[in-house]
Write a protein that holds these residues in place. Structure first.
Motif, short mmCIF file in Angstrom:
data_model
loop_
_atom_site.label_atom_id
_atom_site.label_comp_id
_atom_site.label_asym_id
_atom_site.label_seq_id
_atom_site.Cartn_x
_atom_site.Cartn_y
_atom_site.Cartn_z
N GLU A 1 22.45 120.21 43.61
CA GLU A 1 22.54 118.89 42.96
C GLU A 1 21.96 117.75 43.84
OE1 GLU A 1 25.34 117.52 39.84
OE2 GLU A 1 26.57 119.01 40.62
N MET A 2 22.23 117.65 45.19
CA MET A 2 21.73 116.87 45.87
C MET A 2 20.36 116.81 46.25
SD MET A 2 23.22 114.67 48.24
CE MET A 2 22.73 113.50 49.78
N ILE B 1 14.65 121.42 47.07
CA ILE B 1 14.30 120.14 47.60
C ILE B 1 13.02 119.72 47.04
CG2 ILE B 1 12.69 121.21 49.78
CD1 ILE B 1 15.47 118.48 50.09
N ASP B 2 12.24 120.48 46.39
CA ASP B 2 10.79 120.22 45.82
C ASP B 2 10.85 119.95 44.37
OD1 ASP B 2 9.50 120.85 48.33
OD2 ASP B 2 9.73 123.37 47.61
N ALA C 1 18.04 108.17 43.60
CA ALA C 1 18.21 109.44 43.20
C ALA C 1 17.38 109.51 41.71
CB ALA C 1 19.75 109.77 42.65
N ALA C 2 17.15 110.63 41.01
CA ALA C 2 16.58 110.50 39.82
C ALA C 2 17.18 109.98 38.80
CB ALA C 2 16.42 112.26 39.44
N PRO C 3 18.38 109.88 38.60
CA PRO C 3 19.01 108.85 37.26
C PRO C 3 18.50 107.52 37.67
CG PRO C 3 20.64 110.60 38.16
CD PRO C 3 19.45 110.54 39.15
N ASN D 1 17.81 113.99 44.45
CA ASN D 1 17.49 113.16 45.78
C ASN D 1 16.36 113.74 46.55
OD1 ASN D 1 19.97 111.12 45.69
ND2 ASN D 1 20.93 112.95 45.21
N SER D 2 15.99 114.97 46.52
CA SER D 2 15.22 115.34 47.51
C SER D 2 15.38 115.28 49.05
CB SER D 2 13.61 115.02 47.49
OG SER D 2 12.86 116.06 47.83
#
Length: 686
Positions: free
Chosen positions: A309-310, A533-534, A336-338, A314-315
């Motif tokens: 999830e991290m 990570i991508d 983060a994405a959200p 967040n990459s």
């Protein structure tokens, strides 16, 4: 001969003699455990020697504490110290059996913080033979109780006790020197706990881990804004441009992130007794609008799902030890994405049929900017609705619909499935698929729970199609981590229809699915090498979101500039040319072990430097909370205080948002609920 045994017994009746016996028995059982319960990758005479002797110095030091006391107290202290050390070995045996790693302070702290139910898994992992670590203590107590060994009430001279302490420290230093000579930079460059244990021992690993953890805690307090400059330099140097053919292709659409628990890539198109394990996922994989990546790897460490999830949102990489979500989820600043999508007009929500405290999600999701977190309190529950770690997937998806249909569009919705989680339990009413026949009781039911997950996904996919959500949504599927650890080599070989598997095979076995489906995408199987990570930069570019000013360590997998390097948390990697596992380098395409030429060494070293720099710079960001110093024009840092995941408060807020926007699925459906559009064959709901 009788005189010899008499001298031995007389020695054992002294404090120093009993001490020697305790140290010897402890050494013996520890070495047996090293050889039978852990896979430490020992090779060569020096490594074998160090593995054999490394329990001795710390045992001498710790048991030697008792020598400063006299009589019964000294004996009791030795037994107590033995019990504590044995419990540490016992706990690591159980943890290693499933997770192929050793316990850390972060994991121990995290287990309490997230209130997870690892105890249930441990009962499945436990074997009667594990209790052998306590046998020597039982023997010693019996010998003392029946006075086969008598307690020596004479005090041991201080200089003898002190000499033993000094000797143990000298041996410890000598052990470290020999280990460091065999592997340079053992405690400064290693990313793998196996190395520390095989060279130095379990006790030394524990001490080093505690030191590391405390050092990390102080890092944040001492971090400064200038520390970010080196990180930004690394990010800018390795930045890739988006693919113009894909940039913004799915702009403004809803995003579904479907978290496929413990799901590995080999399951796609895999058959048992001629039957597809995952027919629905197979169709999705081949869909004309799905881009499926077949060289995509999980990159998790001890944090498992939380690491996934991290990286996904967040990459940023997970930590070398423990879980970033547990240790740094509440206190750190994230981009983060959200929060990124929330500031682009999205409603963001996570759905999970388990307790909100698991992996500290209830705090971390606020730091990441999730508007809503629908956890177990939002779901109706009965005893037969749950298995393993939480709610069964079919019931979870069914009960998610009432909340999903109320989310103002566009939305970003993450759904975390659970049923395909170790120990792969499923009741008979839901088991409709044959198990494999490897003979490994852990591995064989894996395809059954994977098949159930596939059925649940199929039901949810049908709902998306019936409501029309599929046309206005990007659906992302990913596997979070392995389901079958590398400790199950014989079973893995049988699953892959091979006689045996080597480290290269095991690295390839750790691939997980990554699929993106959108109505504007031309579906195909993409062979680009990448990892979790991508995901974020790839998704951002598809949605038309620029990320060139953000601190992200992944790269858009659709970019022609992508270097296709997949770092693993222990410093190993997979790239288009080379696969590095431990100290061995393989040709990625053929799997053959390589002896590098001068030119190849240069290429390999450049990749290794990138991997090491990527991991270390990400760690700097997390440990130092460096994103608190990073400011992006047009982006506001998350205010955690504005989020409340209490059911009553959240549902009230959801209604208020609907009144303002009128864009949810119910509004699109003329004010009618879509709950009846979701069909499930879950026997519990009939």
């Amino acid at each position: 001969m009788s005189g010899f045994f008499k001298r031995i017994r007389n020695l054992l009746n002294t404090t120093i003699g009993f001490y020697v016996l305790v140290v010897f028995l402890f050494w013996l059982k520890t070495y047996i455990c090293y050889k039978t319960d852990f896979t430490l990758g020992v090779s060569g005479g020096m490594q074998q020697f160090l593995l054999a002797v490394n329990p001795i110095p710390s045992a001498m030091l710790l048991f030697g504490i008792a020598l400063y006391f006299r009589g019964k107290l000294a004996y009791w202290l030795m037994l107590i110290i033995d019990f504590l050390q044995s419990t540490w070995i016992f706990a690591n045996i159980l943890y290693y059996r499933e997770f192929s790693d050793f316990l850390s302070l972060g994991i121990i702290k995290g287990t309490g913080n997230v209130q997870n139910n690892l105890g249930k898994s441990f009962l499945e992992i436990l074997r009667p033979g594990d209790f052998i670590v306590y046998v020597d203590i039982v023997i010693l107590i019996i010998l003392l109780l029946f006075k086969v060994i008598k307690i020596d009430h004479h005090p041991l001279k201080f200089r003898y006790a002190f000499s033993i302490t000094i000797l143990s420290l000298v041996l410890m230093f000598g052990e470290y020197s020999a280990a460091n000579a065999n592997r340079s930079g053992l405690l400064t460059r290693t990313f793998d706990n196996n190395y520390i244990v095989k060279y130095l021992g379990l006790n030394e690993y524990a001490a080093f881990n505690i030191y590391q953890t405390q050092k990390e805690s102080s890092t944040r307090a001492n971090a400064k804004a200038k520390d970010l400059k080196g990180v930004e330099k690394f990010i800018n140097k390795n930045q890739v441009s988006p693919n113009v053919s894909y940039y913004g292709k799915e702009k403004g659409k809803n995003v579904f992130i479907i978290h496929l628990e413990s799901f590995q890539q080999f399951l796609i198109n895999y058959k048992v007794d001629g039957k597809e394990v995952t027919p629905n996922l197979n169709k999705f994989y081949r869909n004309q609008h799905t881009i499926a990546f077949d060289n995509f790897y999980h990159q998790v460490a001890q944090g498992k799902t939380s690491d996934a999830e991290m990286m996904l949102e967040n990459s940023l990489y997970g930590l070398p030890q423990g879980s970033a979500m547990v240790s740094y989820g509440a206190q750190n600043t994230y981009q983060a994405a959200p929060s990124i999508l929330d500031q682009k007009g999205y409603t963001t929500a996570a759905f999970h049929g388990d307790v909100p405290t698991f992996w500290n999600r209830n705090n971390t999701y606020k730091s990441w900017g999730y508007d809503y977190f629908f956890s177990d309190s939002y779901y109706k529950n009965k005893s037969n609705y749950n298995v393993g770690y939480g709610m069964k997937d079919k019931i979870f998806f069914k009960q998610t619909i009432p909340y999903l249909q109320q989310l103002p569009q566009p939305f970003y919705a993450k759904m975390i499935t659970l049923t395909n989680h170790y120990p792969y339990e499923l009741d008979k009413a839901n088991t409709s698929f044959p198990a494999t026949t490897t003979g490994d009781s852990t591995v064989d039911p894996y395809v059954q729970t994977a098949h159930y997950l596939d059925q649940a996904f199929g039901e949810f996919e049908s709902y998306l199609h019936k409501t029309g959500l599929d046309k206005n949504s990007v659906v992302v599927l990913y596997g979070d981590h392995y389901g079958i650890s590398n400790n199950h080599r014989p079973a893995i070989a049988k699953l892959l229809h091979k006689k045996s598997v080597n480290n290269y095979d095991l690295a390839q076995f750790q691939k997980v699915p990554f699929m993106i489906n959108g109505s504007n995408l031309d579906g195909h199987v993409d062979h680009t090498y990448g990892g979790e990570i991508d995901v974020l930069p790839t998704l951002e570019h598809l949605l038309g979101i620029k990320n060139n000013n953000m601190i992200q360590f992944g790269h858009d997998l659709l970019s022609p500039e992508n270097q296709q390097i997949v770092p693993f948390r222990n410093g190993d990697f997979v790239s288009k040319k080379y696969t590095k596992i431990g100290g061995t380098v393989f040709d990625t395409k053929t799997g053959k072990e390589l002896k590098l030429t001068k030119t190849q060494k240069k290429q390999f070293n450049d990749i290794q430097k990138y991997v090491n720099d990527s991991l270390s710079n990400s760690d700097k960001v997390v440990y130092g909370d460096l994103l608190r110093f990073h400011h992006i024009k047009g982006y506001k840092d998350v205010d955690k205080k504005t989020f409340d995941y209490n059911k009553k408060t959240a549902l009230k807020r959801l209604k208020q948002e609907d009144k303002k926007k009128k864009t949810d699925l119910i509004d699109e459906n003329g004010g009618k609920s879509t709950v009846s559009d979701f069909k499930t064959d879950a026997p519990e709901l009939k």
